[in-house]
Scaffold this motif. Structure first.
Motif, mmCIF file in Angstrom:
data_model
loop_
_atom_site.group_PDB
_atom_site.id
_atom_site.type_symbol
_atom_site.label_atom_id
_atom_site.label_comp_id
_atom_site.label_asym_id
_atom_site.label_seq_id
_atom_site.Cartn_x
_atom_site.Cartn_y
_atom_site.Cartn_z
ATOM 1 N N UNK A 142 4.660 45.871 5.692
ATOM 2 C CA UNK A 142 4.227 46.545 6.900
ATOM 3 C C UNK A 142 2.882 47.231 6.793
ATOM 4 N N UNK A 143 2.113 46.974 5.700
ATOM 5 C CA UNK A 143 0.849 47.663 5.511
ATOM 6 C C UNK A 143 -0.344 46.885 6.043
ATOM 7 N N UNK A 144 -0.135 45.640 6.401
ATOM 8 C CA UNK A 144 -1.278 44.823 6.806
ATOM 9 C C UNK A 144 -1.738 45.190 8.212
ATOM 10 N N UNK A 145 -3.048 45.335 8.401
ATOM 11 C CA UNK A 145 -3.639 45.550 9.707
ATOM 12 C C UNK A 145 -4.694 44.485 9.927
ATOM 13 N N UNK A 146 -4.537 43.702 10.986
ATOM 14 C CA UNK A 146 -5.441 42.608 11.248
ATOM 15 C C UNK A 146 -6.805 43.140 11.637
ATOM 16 N N UNK A 147 -7.857 42.592 11.083
ATOM 17 C CA UNK A 147 -9.231 42.959 11.405
ATOM 18 C C UNK A 147 -9.844 41.831 12.219
ATOM 19 N N UNK A 148 -10.369 42.166 13.396
ATOM 20 C CA UNK A 148 -10.950 41.148 14.253
ATOM 21 C C UNK A 148 -12.172 40.508 13.604
ATOM 22 N N UNK A 149 -13.006 41.319 12.970
ATOM 23 C CA UNK A 149 -14.196 40.765 12.312
ATOM 24 C C UNK A 149 -13.805 39.769 11.224
ATOM 25 N N UNK A 150 -12.797 40.119 10.427
ATOM 26 C CA UNK A 150 -12.347 39.196 9.380
ATOM 27 C C UNK A 150 -11.771 37.923 9.983
ATOM 28 N N UNK A 151 -11.026 38.069 11.073
ATOM 29 C CA UNK A 151 -10.428 36.889 11.690
ATOM 30 C C UNK A 151 -11.494 35.973 12.286
ATOM 31 N N UNK A 152 -12.538 36.559 12.860
ATOM 32 C CA UNK A 152 -13.613 35.720 13.392
ATOM 33 C C UNK A 152 -14.321 34.960 12.272
ATOM 34 N N UNK A 153 -14.527 35.630 11.134
ATOM 35 C CA UNK A 153 -15.106 34.936 9.982
ATOM 36 C C UNK A 153 -14.172 33.828 9.497
ATOM 37 N N UNK A 154 -12.879 34.145 9.421
ATOM 38 C CA UNK A 154 -11.928 33.130 8.995
ATOM 39 C C UNK A 154 -11.833 31.978 9.983
ATOM 40 N N UNK A 155 -11.926 32.291 11.286
ATOM 41 C CA UNK A 155 -11.898 31.233 12.296
ATOM 42 C C UNK A 155 -13.094 30.308 12.146
ATOM 43 N N UNK A 156 -14.255 30.888 11.893
ATOM 44 C CA UNK A 156 -15.460 30.060 11.713
ATOM 45 C C UNK A 156 -15.285 29.111 10.524
ATOM 46 N N UNK A 157 -14.718 29.627 9.421
ATOM 47 C CA UNK A 157 -14.528 28.790 8.236
ATOM 48 C C UNK A 157 -13.470 27.710 8.483
ATOM 49 N N UNK A 158 -12.358 28.095 9.145
ATOM 50 C CA UNK A 158 -11.290 27.129 9.381
ATOM 51 C C UNK A 158 -11.753 26.014 10.319
ATOM 52 N N UNK A 159 -12.506 26.367 11.363
ATOM 53 C CA UNK A 159 -12.994 25.348 12.294
ATOM 54 C C UNK A 159 -13.982 24.416 11.621
ATOM 55 N N UNK A 160 -14.841 24.987 10.797
ATOM 56 C CA UNK A 160 -15.809 24.150 10.086
ATOM 57 C C UNK A 160 -15.104 23.187 9.144
ATOM 58 N N UNK A 161 -14.046 23.671 8.464
ATOM 59 C CA UNK A 161 -13.305 22.797 7.556
ATOM 60 C C UNK A 161 -12.611 21.665 8.311
ATOM 61 N N UNK A 162 -12.237 21.932 9.567
ATOM 62 C CA UNK A 162 -11.594 20.904 10.390
ATOM 63 C C UNK A 162 -12.617 20.049 11.132
ATOM 64 N N UNK A 163 -13.884 20.241 10.806
ATOM 65 C CA UNK A 163 -14.987 19.499 11.437
ATOM 66 C C UNK A 163 -15.045 19.754 12.939
ATOM 67 N N UNK A 164 -14.818 21.007 13.303
ATOM 68 C CA UNK A 164 -14.945 21.468 14.677
ATOM 69 C C UNK A 164 -16.107 22.459 14.719
ATOM 70 N N UNK A 165 -17.063 22.195 15.592
ATOM 71 C CA UNK A 165 -18.238 23.057 15.682
ATOM 72 C C UNK A 165 -17.857 24.362 16.377
ATOM 73 N N UNK A 166 -17.971 25.516 15.690
ATOM 74 C CA UNK A 166 -17.574 26.780 16.308
ATOM 75 C C UNK A 166 -18.748 27.463 17.012
ATOM 76 N N UNK A 167 -18.442 28.102 18.120
ATOM 77 C CA UNK A 167 -19.399 28.958 18.825
ATOM 78 C C UNK A 167 -18.676 30.271 19.133
ATOM 79 N N UNK A 168 -19.201 31.365 18.583
ATOM 80 C CA UNK A 168 -18.535 32.657 18.728
ATOM 81 C C UNK A 168 -19.512 33.631 19.370
ATOM 82 N N UNK A 169 -19.063 34.225 20.483
ATOM 83 C CA UNK A 169 -19.875 35.203 21.189
ATOM 84 C C UNK A 169 -19.038 36.452 21.452
ATOM 85 N N UNK A 170 -19.615 37.599 21.148
ATOM 86 C CA UNK A 170 -18.940 38.876 21.394
ATOM 87 C C UNK A 170 -19.874 39.789 22.157
#
Length: 408
Positions: free
Chosen positions: A252-280
């Protein structure tokens, strides 16, 4: 807690300490039941009459103790207990007349106490009134002293009402215990649900990335590419991180970080050969929304990586006076895929919807155009409101027409 401590408190898990506690509490009161034997002890009554009086009092005490030490369920007494109450009442009404002594009128006081503890308040009041009537009628028939009758009437009424309050207190204590047990059960169920939901979200994302990395490593190994070692190292890193995340989620100690998830999303999409575009825009978010939208990004990206077969994915996040809005759009196939076995929303989208719904927001999922692309939109207002549920894909989920593609 020791057995002796349970005797003097409301603790204890079995009924034996409770019965012993009740017996100890009654022992002092039972002393007054020997007043009917005063005629025997002072020699005014002897022989067979004395024996019958002793036997009669012993029978009454036996019945009285059986009733008082019976089951503690105040609202579901067995029938045999009411039968014994009837026998005790008959003895309390008959013995003063049978033996012609006003000392036996004290039995009505004990019967009033028993009725006060055994019956619901309205019925208990009627029973107490009945005991008072027995005192008056029997006392007048045997010529009892007026002062004694008034004293006994006062005891019947006051002790009866007092023990009605004691009974109500015991009922409230039992209800409090049941409510506490129910609260503990619900808390445990909620925690199990949280762990199951978090494990699904964590492992779904991490394992999807591991699968992609493994497939890529397999293709590179066939080509004898030097990148194989790097991909295998990535697989190990992701697996280790998934293990850490699972441990943190369980505790129960984990707290999701949006910045970390966006970085992880960029890496996961790139690994799947999907071009990511992230705007905040206008971030960072408040802590509670940051964690919520981190889960939303993870779930949406997991859906794209697993099912979409997309080439592009856009993630847009904005936060203004109205609230926070997240949109994840891809150009992959619109569905149907990622459904639960029963045809409804998958557990990932359902879990996300539950989180957003609890925050007063809404989730809209559906194809961008007919047969092409998919969009997940999460909206949480700055001032929480009760979300309106339209559609049938899950609790609190709004489904657009032809929105067949749902996450697993």
């Amino acid at each position: 807690m020791s057995r002796l401590a349970r005797v003097f408190t409301f603790g204890g898990t079995d009924d034996s300490p409770a019965r012993l506690r009740r017996l100890m509490g009654m022992s002092l009161g039972l002393i007054y039941l020997f007043y009917p034997l005063s005629d025997v002890t002072d020699g005014r009554v002897s022989g067979a009459q004395a024996v019958w009086r002793v036997i009669a009092l012993a029978v009454f005490v036996a019945v009285y103790l059986t009733v008082v030490l019976g089951p503690r369920d105040l609202d579901r007494h067995p029938r045999w207990m009411f039968a014994l109450l009837g026998v005790a009442t008959a003895m309390g009404a008959a013995f003063p007349l049978l033996f012609g002594s006003s000392t036996w009128l004290a039995l009505a006081v004990y019967l009033a106490i028993v009725y006060a503890m055994a019956l619901q308040p309205r019925r208990a009041l009627l029973a107490i009134a009945g005991m008072a009537a027995i005192v008056v009628v029997d006392g007048n028939l045997i010529g009892a002293d007026g002062d004694m009758l008034w004293t006994l009437l006062l005891q019947v009424v006051t002790l009866g009402v007092l023990f009605m309050s004691v009974r109500n207190t015991r009922v409230l204590i039992d209800q409090l215990r049941q409510a506490r047990s129910e609260a503990v059960r619900l808390a445990a169920a909620e925690e199990r649900l949280r762990i199951a939901r978090d494990l699904h979200d964590l492992l779904g994302h991490s394992l999807s990335l591991i699968v992609l990395k493994s497939e890529l490593a397999g293709r590179l190994s066939e080509q004898a590419s030097p990148k194989v070692a790097q991909e295998v190292a990535d697989i190990e890193s992701v697996a280790r991180q998934a293990l850490v995340e699972v441990r943190e989620a369980v505790t129960g100690y984990r707290r999701r970080s949006l910045a970390d998830e966006l970085d992880g999303a960029r890496a996961a999409l790139a690994a799947a050969e999907v071009a990511p575009t992230i705007r905040t825009a206008d971030t960072p978010l408040p802590a509670d929304l940051d964690e919520l939208f981190a889960w939303a990004v993870r779930e949406a990206v997991t859906n794209v990586v697993r099912h979409a077969r997309a080439t592009r994915c856009e993630i847009e996040l904005s936060y203004d006076e109205a609230g926070a809005v997240l949109e994840v759009t891809d150009d992959g196939r619109a569905g149907p895929y990622g459904k639960a076995p029963g045809g409804g929303a998958g557990s990932g989208l359902t879990g996300l919807t539950e989180r957003v719904n609890a925050a007063g927001g809404t989730v809209v999922a559906g194809p961008v155009t007919a047969g092409t692309g998919f969009r997940l939109r999460v909206t949480v207002p700055r001032v929480p409101r009760v979300p309106r549920v339209t559609g049938t894909t899950g609790p609190g989920l709004t489904r657009t027409p032809d929105a067949d593609r749902l996450t697993a």
